[in-house]
Design an enzyme around this catalytic site. Sequence first.
Site, PDB file in Angstrom:
ATOM      1  N   GLU A   1       0.818  -1.209   0.000  1.00 16.21           N
ATOM      2  CA  GLU A   1       0.000   0.000   0.000  1.00 16.21           C
ATOM      3  C   GLU A   1       0.860   1.271   0.000  1.00 16.21           C
ATOM      4  OE1 GLU A   1      -3.582   1.854   2.820  1.00 16.21           O
ATOM      5  OE2 GLU A   1      -2.024   0.581   3.703  1.00 16.21           O
TER       6      GLU A   1
ATOM      7  N   LYS B   1     -10.447   2.662  -1.275  1.00 16.15           N
ATOM      8  CA  LYS B   1     -10.505   1.977   0.021  1.00 16.15           C
ATOM      9  C   LYS B   1     -11.802   2.313   0.759  1.00 16.15           C
ATOM     10  CE  LYS B   1      -7.462   1.498   4.092  1.00 16.15           C
ATOM     11  NZ  LYS B   1      -6.107   1.887   4.557  1.00 16.15           N
TER      12      LYS B   1
ATOM     13  N   CYS C   1      -5.568  -2.680   2.916  1.00 11.37           N
ATOM     14  CA  CYS C   1      -5.173  -2.581   4.315  1.00 11.37           C
ATOM     15  C   CYS C   1      -6.355  -2.729   5.281  1.00 11.37           C
ATOM     16  CB  CYS C   1      -4.398  -1.289   4.567  1.00 11.37           C
ATOM     17  SG  CYS C   1      -3.374  -1.359   6.073  1.00 11.37           S
TER      18      CYS C   1
END
Length: 298
Positions: free
Chosen positions: A44, A117, A154
């Site tokens: 990431e 995300k 993540c």
Amino acid sequence: MMRQVTVAATQMHCDWDRAGNIARAEKLVRAAAAQGAGLILIQELFETPYFCQDQHYPYLELAAPFEGNPLIAHFSALARELGVVLPVSFFERAGQACFNSLAMVDADGSVLGLYRKSHIPDGPGYTEKFYFSPGDTGFRVWNTKVGTIGVGICWDQWFPECARAMALMGAEILLYPTAIGSEPHDASLDSSGHWQRVMQGHAGANLMPLVASNRIGTEAGLNGTAMTFYGSSFIADQTGAKVAEADRANEDVLTATFDLDAIAHQRRSWGVFRDRRPNLYGALLGLDGRHPSAGGAA
């Protein structure tokens, strides 16, 4: 039938030499391709240090649009040269908003689309809500040269709903680029094992391989703080077993090979998708388990 794919996880340290970070990531991608990998995961936000440990307005200037993005263009050309599928994590600016985003690049260099995300953390050292708006793309999967790929970013990895949604949308492999390490508020806390086990559960529950790439190294903050990222990147098979794992401190490339047709047969045979009861899952539609949320509340 047999549809074999070799996947790769990578891990590396990052610093403020952005060109150096890109070159380092390219070196790892080339090493993975040389080992036969057709799908390669970089960690990431690898273009810079993990700036979210500080709330610093000038860091907002690091964001760049999806369209015409030089980082994506660089790795698109690399994917085309090597014939590999290459997800690219980047800090996106879109209008007045910023997102923690990923571009999916296919093996011919074409950019298949964008994922933003969904779950944004906000805790000591991980103050991402200062920088990123909650993603508005919904979960995404892409039909690539090597198979149908689902990617979370993540903090998404802690939510089984994300993995299950991608599986229901047809994913055959799950990917999670990550930046996680020490906790500035509690030096005794080490989440590396917990982090791995949660994702191993996603692989096992959905009967599909999973690749997780994390960063390494200690990165200094602006106020005398520092975070040490614990690496431990890994690849799990469709039962959740780790089949490759990196250590906590060294740059690395991991590979594993899977027969996606054989795994698809195993997934169908196991029955966990046949026996789902969506009509009983209403509690998932609200934050308190009882009241459906209105719209897409952050």
